[in-house]
Design a protein around this motif. Structure first.
Motif, PDB file in Angstrom:
ATOM      1  N   GLN A 189      41.328  33.905  47.485  1.00 13.80           N
ATOM      2  CA  GLN A 189      42.056  32.515  47.949  1.00 13.80           C
ATOM      3  C   GLN A 189      43.634  33.233  47.524  1.00 13.80           C
ATOM      4  OE1 GLN A 189      42.137  29.159  45.551  1.00 13.80           O
ATOM      5  NE2 GLN A 189      42.705  27.696  47.693  1.00 13.80           N
ATOM      6  N   GLN A 190      43.810  33.882  46.439  1.00 10.05           N
ATOM      7  CA  GLN A 190      45.047  34.188  46.470  1.00 10.05           C
ATOM      8  C   GLN A 190      45.460  34.872  47.479  1.00 10.05           C
ATOM      9  OE1 GLN A 190      45.908  36.295  42.292  1.00 10.05           O
ATOM     10  NE2 GLN A 190      48.097  36.223  42.744  1.00 10.05           N
ATOM     11  N   ASN A 204      49.416  49.247  45.387  1.00  9.91           N
ATOM     12  CA  ASN A 204      48.574  48.999  44.538  1.00  9.91           C
ATOM     13  C   ASN A 204      47.969  48.218  43.521  1.00  9.91           C
ATOM     14  OD1 ASN A 204      45.731  50.426  44.135  1.00  9.91           O
ATOM     15  ND2 ASN A 204      46.393  52.364  42.503  1.00  9.91           N
ATOM     16  N   VAL A 205      48.525  47.146  43.670  1.00 11.08           N
ATOM     17  CA  VAL A 205      48.405  46.615  42.911  1.00 11.08           C
ATOM     18  C   VAL A 205      47.607  44.955  43.383  1.00 11.08           C
ATOM     19  CG1 VAL A 205      50.328  45.528  44.068  1.00 11.08           C
ATOM     20  CG2 VAL A 205      49.957  44.611  41.510  1.00 11.08           C
ATOM     21  N   LEU A 206      47.328  44.472  44.685  1.00  9.46           N
ATOM     22  CA  LEU A 206      46.445  43.841  45.138  1.00  9.46           C
ATOM     23  C   LEU A 206      45.140  44.040  44.645  1.00  9.46           C
ATOM     24  CD1 LEU A 206      47.588  43.353  48.674  1.00  9.46           C
ATOM     25  CD2 LEU A 206      48.765  42.143  46.227  1.00  9.46           C
ATOM     26  N   GLY A 207      43.967  45.430  44.520  1.00 11.85           N
ATOM     27  CA  GLY A 207      42.958  45.135  44.012  1.00 11.85           C
ATOM     28  C   GLY A 207      42.215  45.147  42.520  1.00 11.85           C
ATOM     29  N   GLN A 208      43.567  45.361  42.083  1.00 10.27           N
ATOM     30  CA  GLN A 208      43.812  44.696  40.224  1.00 10.27           C
ATOM     31  C   GLN A 208      43.188  43.237  40.063  1.00 10.27           C
ATOM     32  OE1 GLN A 208      43.395  47.467  39.127  1.00 10.27           O
ATOM     33  NE2 GLN A 208      44.027  48.825  41.059  1.00 10.27           N
ATOM     34  N   LEU A 209      43.581  42.608  41.233  1.00 12.55           N
ATOM     35  CA  LEU A 209      43.662  40.636  41.019  1.00 12.55           C
ATOM     36  C   LEU A 209      42.819  40.005  39.934  1.00 12.55           C
ATOM     37  CD1 LEU A 209      45.933  39.912  43.967  1.00 12.55           C
ATOM     38  CD2 LEU A 209      46.504  40.008  41.614  1.00 12.55           C
ATOM     39  N   ARG A 210      41.393  41.689  40.802  1.00 14.34           N
ATOM     40  CA  ARG A 210      40.211  41.049  40.752  1.00 14.34           C
ATOM     41  C   ARG A 210      40.041  40.721  39.060  1.00 14.34           C
ATOM     42  NH1 ARG A 210      34.241  43.334  42.470  1.00 14.34           N
ATOM     43  NH2 ARG A 210      34.018  41.092  40.574  1.00 14.34           N
TER      44      ARG A 210
END
Length: 235
Positions: free
Chosen positions: A135-136, A118-124
């Motif tokens: 892009q990341q 549950n970390v990739l959705g926090q990149l924004r």
């Protein structure tokens, strides 16, 4: 601002355990039913493992957990440490940026299973603009091709009508476009009220990956759409 770290986040998570239990159970059932490698786990964004099933973690011989939050390590050990010791699972904790360490980890542990918790959705929320985040995420997917890996992440979040019961988990195939009838029906089951926040994770997992969708009753009147899936090493 770190939305998934610090004392405020952990206090919310501890206080919300009963509310979050149905979503955590769906995640647990799905993880325990998978046939991913179980020798070594590299856990990116471990936090305190609030939504991770201890029995799943205990199946690994070793767990390498990364989180930038200094409170994560003692709380993770408090939640899972005793069971990991009992199962002889060696826990190696790294307080730091798991994304920055990823290149080295992939070289040193090519046979491990990598899980983004549950970390990739926090990149924004890291201050980047939308194209930079997208892009990341594409770069991460390309980077992971040679190893077995998976992720649970937010797809959408936003206001919802009161849930009398959590919808049953839904199975699907990535990617699921938000405009598709399946996605719209799922949001309807969740009681989603427009506008929803897009976490930019539609294309996180490779095309054709089998996924599970789970509704997370995050707080009264607000829910998250979680997606989870994994894929074997592309050799």
């Amino acid at each position: 601002m770190n939305l998934t770290g610090g004392w405020h986040w952990h206090w919310r998570a501890w206080r919300s355990q009963e509310r979050w239990a149905p979503a955590a159970a769906q995640i647990s059932d799905w993880l325990l039913a998978q046939a991913m490698p179980r020798q070594e786990l590299v856990l990116i964004g471990a936090s305190a493992g609030w939504m991770l099933p201890t029995p799943w973690l205990s199946q690994f011989e070793a767990v390498h957990a990364w989180d930038i939050d200094p409170l994560a390590a003692p709380l993770f050990r408090w939640r899972h440490g005793q069971a990991l010791q009992k199962s002889a699972t060696h826990l190696h904790w790294h307080t730091g940026d798991g994304f920055a360490a990823l290149k080295t980890c992939l070289l040193e542990r090519p046979e491990a299973f990598y899980w983004f918790d549950n970390v990739l959705g926090q990149l924004r929320f890291t201050g980047q603009d939308v194209p930079s985040v997208e892009q990341q995420l594409r770069r991460i997917q390309k980077q992971m091709r040679s190893v077995a890996w998976g992720s649970v992440h937010d797809r959408m979040s936003g206001p919802c009508s009161p849930l009398s019961a959590l919808p049953l988990a839904q199975q699907g195939v990535a990617p699921m476009a938000i405009e598709s009838p399946q996605a719209q029906n799922w949001l309807h089951e969740m009681g989603a009220i427009s506008p929803c926040l897009d976490h930019l994770t539609e294309h996180v997992l490779p095309q054709g990956t089998q996924v599970q969708h789970t509704a997370w009753d995050f707080k009264p009147g607000y829910a998250h759409w979680l997606e989870m899936g994994w894929c074997p090493a592309n050799t």
